[in-house]
Design a protein around this motif. Structure first.
Motif, PDB file in Angstrom:
ATOM      1  N   ARG A  94     -39.786  85.748 -18.662  1.00  0.00           N
ATOM      2  CA  ARG A  94     -39.436  85.815 -17.228  1.00  0.00           C
ATOM      3  C   ARG A  94     -40.154  84.748 -16.431  1.00  0.00           C
ATOM      4  N   GLN A  95     -41.415  84.529 -16.771  1.00  0.00           N
ATOM      5  CA  GLN A  95     -42.225  83.567 -16.026  1.00  0.00           C
ATOM      6  C   GLN A  95     -43.418  83.164 -16.866  1.00  0.00           C
ATOM      7  N   TYR A  96     -44.098  82.137 -16.418  1.00  0.00           N
ATOM      8  CA  TYR A  96     -45.342  81.745 -17.063  1.00  0.00           C
ATOM      9  C   TYR A  96     -46.374  81.451 -15.990  1.00  0.00           C
TER      10      TYR A  96
END
Length: 127
Positions: A94-96
């Protein structure tokens, strides 16, 4: 089964990625994945990062290994690696985030990654 994870370091921070909802477990991890038959752990790590983040990497060195929870024959191997590009394109996360080592305890890390952080921190390998 062997699972590999990349520990990317930049300006005193390490890279974490948050698994998407379709994953078997949700939470934050050092990115990587399973070693396929015929691959070395280093080859698998390069392939997984290319598939999941859209970037090439250079594997620098083996850091540490931990047993995966609930699987006596499975382990997670961590390698220090360098991104060849900053143009990350996520496909399965989803994100980093680039995180200071002291902030890692604030993230919902997957169990094996949490154990890995303890071992890496004890050996001062996250700085």
């Amino acid at each position: 089964m062997i699972v590999v994870a990349a520990v990317f370091k930049k300006a005193g921070r390490v890279l974490l990625a948050e698994r998407g909802e379709e994953a078997s477990q949700t939470g934050w991890e050092f990115p990587g994945g399973k070693v396929e038959p015929g691959e070395t752990p280093e080859q698998a790590l390069a392939r997984e990062i290319r598939e999941e983040m859209g970037v090439a990497i250079r594997v620098i060195r083996f850091l540490e290994a931990v047993q995966l929870p609930g699987a006596t024959e499975a382990r997670l191997m961590a390698f220090e690696a360098r991104l060849e590009s900053e143009a990350i394109r996520l496909s399965s996360h989803r994100q980093y985030a680039w995180v200071e080592p002291g902030e890692l305890e604030n993230f919902n890390l997957l169990p094996a990654d949490r154990e890995l952080v303890k071992k890496l921190a004890a050996r001062n390998l996250l700085a």
